[in-house]
Design an enzyme around this catalytic site. Structure first.
Site, mmCIF file in Angstrom:
data_model
loop_
_atom_site.group_PDB
_atom_site.id
_atom_site.type_symbol
_atom_site.label_atom_id
_atom_site.label_comp_id
_atom_site.label_asym_id
_atom_site.label_seq_id
_atom_site.Cartn_x
_atom_site.Cartn_y
_atom_site.Cartn_z
ATOM 1 C CD1 TRP A 1 -2.974 1.456 0.893
ATOM 2 C CD2 TRP A 1 -1.388 2.427 2.115
ATOM 3 N NE1 TRP A 1 -3.425 2.696 1.228
ATOM 4 C CE2 TRP A 1 -2.472 3.323 1.982
ATOM 5 C CE3 TRP A 1 -0.272 2.834 2.846
ATOM 6 C CZ2 TRP A 1 -2.467 4.590 2.558
ATOM 7 C CZ3 TRP A 1 -0.266 4.104 3.413
ATOM 8 C CH2 TRP A 1 -1.352 4.965 3.272
ATOM 9 C CG HIS A 2 3.390 2.220 3.276
ATOM 10 N ND1 HIS A 2 2.798 1.154 3.918
ATOM 11 C CD2 HIS A 2 3.289 3.268 4.131
ATOM 12 C CE1 HIS A 2 2.370 1.543 5.105
ATOM 13 N NE2 HIS A 2 2.651 2.816 5.264
ATOM 14 N N GLY A 3 3.820 1.710 -1.339
ATOM 15 C CA GLY A 3 4.483 2.038 -2.596
ATOM 16 C C GLY A 3 4.775 0.818 -3.423
#
Lengths: 327, 488
Positions: B322-324
């Site tokens: 989700w973060h990257g």
């Protein structure tokens, strides 16, 4: 109720502003960039010659007997005049313009300002590089007053200034042009493969740095015109010179079109500056490869002791001639 | 528009003034226009993505409300999931998967080359897509009534204080507040402003200053000895905390000024004594989102041990992703999942160790040991989070033990600082505010800063305003350092 809040916020703002003014007075406006302070110091000392420059002035071969930068060599050749020098690896004409506008506003500007035109700086590789924009210094040179110096930091902390007009992403996508023909983006010319020096890589690096065709409306050309104009209006002599380029090595890799492009770009500056009645010292195609010391593996404009001395001597002649003309 | 900008200060002042000047029925429109203006200051075109996400969920839920059967309602939910996750995948993950697929095809000598989109990541896309999804899921589950007012629903999706970096709000919390009138309340406004000031202090004075050191270390780790790599990593742990919790504080404070309570996103995470506790204190709005919408639907803990472990790993890996779109985030998530499982498996061993060493009668020592261990584990995982690539992270981790006691070979600590354009004085000015901040948080425990400051005598409150304001004005870094979580 909101009135109470507004009054309290106003009181808080007044206290913070007063503290900020006090801090400026006590600290001596410590946010002022060192080159601007240096310029102030030269102006206060009344130095008659101000030499603005980049890494070609002071990059030396550590094995040389005389590792003096060009400005020191010039000082030796002109012992009767004190030379003030403001230089940095990546300074360029737009920054020199900001310095020139700054000094001509002062009551005691120098008598001569020396400005190099390094043709490498017109290439997008240099011209668009985020780290080479020096927006903070330009801001301080443009806003020459105590209020700005006092409130610069809080304003900067709240992003009042755009200190990075071009992002790394935009820069990396900028086109590299060989003349008018796009040959790739900057990121392709700066990737890991260029850590190894091959003939092909050297050709690419020479294209990246020198083969761009500078149009008449290029920011650096316009800056050169403004420099000449502002200095002339203020009665300050301008010594503008093209820095030497290792054209023979360039020709070795790219043929005669390398030299032709250098000549063409020099001519663009000449044409733009014609109306300003300024004598240009063209040293771009006068030195052979034995006068250069690249420092890095790819050809660039850095000079060795002989090269630097040659430039210093030509500058000394030009400065003498101008100072003798003016009282 | 960054929170720490004059542009935002002016924008916020104007919006708040108009908000309280306008009658209640017009306020949603003001906030909606303001929210879109706030978002469009970055990239106007990308506002269309928020519009798309809003319309899809609005219509999906209205359709859902007319579906008597569960299968029909499920279709609406799937439509919303496909649309929102499709949007997220296209803009955030497509190039990552395409590049790796092309690489895999290359290894297999398959002549396929998927073209990359190479688009700019829309700011906040991971936040607002998750927020709209939570609304649809809550309606599907029957926990939330459908919002029939399109404008108010659009405002729920785009509410500017938390639009680009959270907290990821739940519709059950935010929507009713947007439908309620909030009169001007001096105490609330003051509390909100205190919270905003505290957030600015964390971001501008602590996080941005730490970022200078961290960026140098992680920009060229091969230049630095082990102790500097360790220090850079510890600094990053505090940088990301102050940066992200600072953003959350400003968002929470700004909303509170207008009478709206957003959920708390952080509760002193480095005070955690275990990894599960860390996740109950760090980015709470995201970890509870994953708990409610991924972990529990997978069966949570009420499954066989092996399945439970795999559920934990799935949740943490997805949370990392989700973060990257980078393997570094996947490894970061997997590491946390592994810590979680290892913590559970080693529970008995730890208890036995405490008994054998006699530490079980010294709960404070045990607490301290657990706190330090948790912090170190979190820091090790941060290396992957911050590094440009997995290989760089491995390089940093393997060089942690190098050159301890040989700092002089690098010219001494002062010389290293000089190479980063820092002085010893600047370094002290970096560390000191961090110490002050941690001390204040330690004293306050779980009390919010506005409560802590608000109940002090007037002169103390004003001393706080002046010192904090003056620090924000003067101890910041002039160069632009964007909020870390904007990239997600």
């Amino acid at each position: 109720m909101p009135t109470r809040l507004i009054i309290r916020l106003a009181v808080l703002a007044a206290i913070l502003a007063a503290l900020q003014v006090a801090l400026g007075l006590v600290s001596g406006y410590k946010d002022t960039p060192t080159p601007v302070r240096l310029c102030d110091q030269y102006l206060a000392e009344g130095r008659p010659i101000l030499y603005l420059g980049e890494s070609t002035l002071y990059t030396v071969d550590p094995r040389e007997a005389d590792r003096a930068p060009i400005n020191e060599m010039l000082q030796r050749l002109l012992p009767q005049y004190r030379v003030g020098c403001i230089a940095h690896d990546a300074y360029h004409l737009e920054l020199y313009e900001a310095f020139c506008r700054y000094v001509v506003r002062k009551p005691n500007p120098p008598r001569v300002v020396i400005v190099p035109i390094n043709l490498g700086t017109v290439s997008p590789y240099w011209d668009c590089r985020p780290a080479y924009q020096f927006e903070r210094i330009k801001l301080f040179l443009r806003h020459d007053n105590r209020w700005f110096r006092t409130f610069y930091r809080p304003l900067a902390a709240f992003r009042a200034f755009n200190l990075t007009p071009i992002s790394e992403r935009e820069y990396n996508r900028t086109l590299v042009l060989d003349g008018d023909v796009p040959v790739g983006a900057i990121q392709e010319f700066t990737d890991a493969k260029y850590a190894t020096c091959t003939d092909e890589n050297t050709r690419d690096q020479l294209i990246l740095r020198y083969m761009y065709r500078a149009p008449a409306d290029h920011a650096k050309v316009i800056a050169a015109v403004h420099i000449a104009r502002e200095l002339r209006k203020a009665g300050v002599c301008a010594v503008i010179y093209f820095t030497p380029i290792d054209y023979q090595t360039g020709e070795q890799y790219l043929g005669e079109r390398f030299t032709a492009r250098i000549r063409e770009n020099v001519q663009t500056f000449r044409d733009a500056l014609r109306a300003e009645d300024v004598d240009l010292l063209d040293l771009s195609l006068v030195l052979d490869p034995s006068k250069f010391h690249w420092g890095s593996m790819y050809p660039n404009e850095h000079l060795n002791e002989q090269g630097r001395l040659f430039v210093a001597e030509r500058l000394a002649e030009a400065v003498r001639a101008r100072l003798e003309k003016t009282p | 528009m960054q929170f720490n900008s004059i542009e935002f200060l002016v924008f916020f002042a104007v919006v708040v003034a108009l908000y309280f000047a306008l009658p209640f029925r017009a306020r949603w429109l003001l906030l909606l226009i303001a929210s879109y203006y706030f978002y469009m200051a970055w990239e106007p075109l990308y506002a269309l993505l928020i519009v798309a996400s809003t319309l899809v969920d609005y219509l999906a839920v209205l359709w859902m409300a007319h579906e008597p059967e569960k299968t029909g309602r499920r279709k609406c939910l799937i439509m919303s999931l496909v649309a929102n996750l499709g949007l997220l995948f296209t803009f955030k993950y497509f190039d990552f998967f395409a590049a790796w697929s092309n690489r895999a095809f290359g290894w297999l000598h398959v002549p396929v080359d998927i073209p990359l989109l190479d688009v700019l990541l829309p700011v906040g896309i991971s936040f607002y897509t998750f927020q709209t999804l939570s609304y649809t899921i809550e309606v599907y589950r029957g926990h939330q009534q459908p919002e029939r007012h399109l404008g108010r629903f659009a405002l729920y999706v785009a509410f500017f204080p938390q639009l680009v970096a959270g907290p990821i709000e739940r519709s059950v919390n935010l929507l009713p507040q947007l439908n309620r009138e909030h009169a001007f309340d001096y105490g609330r406004v003051r509390d909100g402003l205190i919270r905003m000031l505290w957030g600015l202090l964390k971001k501008v004075v602590v996080a941005d200053r730490l970022a200078v050191f961290v960026n140098h270390v992680y920009g060229a780790p091969e230049r630095y000895p082990g102790p500097i790599l360790v220090l850079g990593t510890v600094f990053f742990a505090f940088q990301i905390y102050c940066d992200f919790s600072g953003y959350s504080d400003i968002a929470i404070g700004a909303a509170r000024v207008m009478g709206i309570d957003l959920i708390q996103n952080f509760r002193r995470p480095y005070g955690a004594r275990s990894i599960p506790e860390f996740w109950r204190r760090w980015h709470i709005s995201l970890s509870t989102w994953f708990r409610d919408y991924v972990y529990l639907p997978l069966g949570g803990r009420h499954v066989a041990l092996g399945r439970w472990f795999s559920n934990i790993l799935i949740v943490f890996v997805v949370s990392g992703l989700w973060h990257g779109a980078n393997w570094t985030f996947v490894v970061w998530g997997a590491l946390h999942g592994s810590y979680y499982i290892a913590g559970y498996l080693l529970k008995g061993v730890r208890a036995r160790l405490a008994r054998d060493t006699g530490l079980e009668h010294r709960p404070r020592v045990i607490d301290a040991l657990r706190l330090v261990t948790t912090f170190l584990l979190v820091c090790l995982a941060w290396v992957f989070f911050r590094a440009e690539s997995v290989s760089q992270a491995v390089y940093i981790l393997t060089h942690f033990p190098s050159h301890w006691g040989h700092l002089t070979a690098y010219g001494g600590f002062a010389r290293i600082l000089t190479s980063m354009d820092l002085s010893v004085r600047a370094f002290v000015a970096t560390v000191l505010p961090l110490i002050v901040l941690l001390t204040v948080e330690h004293i306050g425990k779980d009390t919010s800063i506005e409560e802590l400051v608000g109940r002090r005598p007037v002169w103390m409150r004003w001393a706080f305003y002046v010192v904090a304001g003056f620090a924000v004005m003067n101890l910041g870094v002039p160069e632009e350092i964007p909020f870390v979580y904007f990239q997600f």
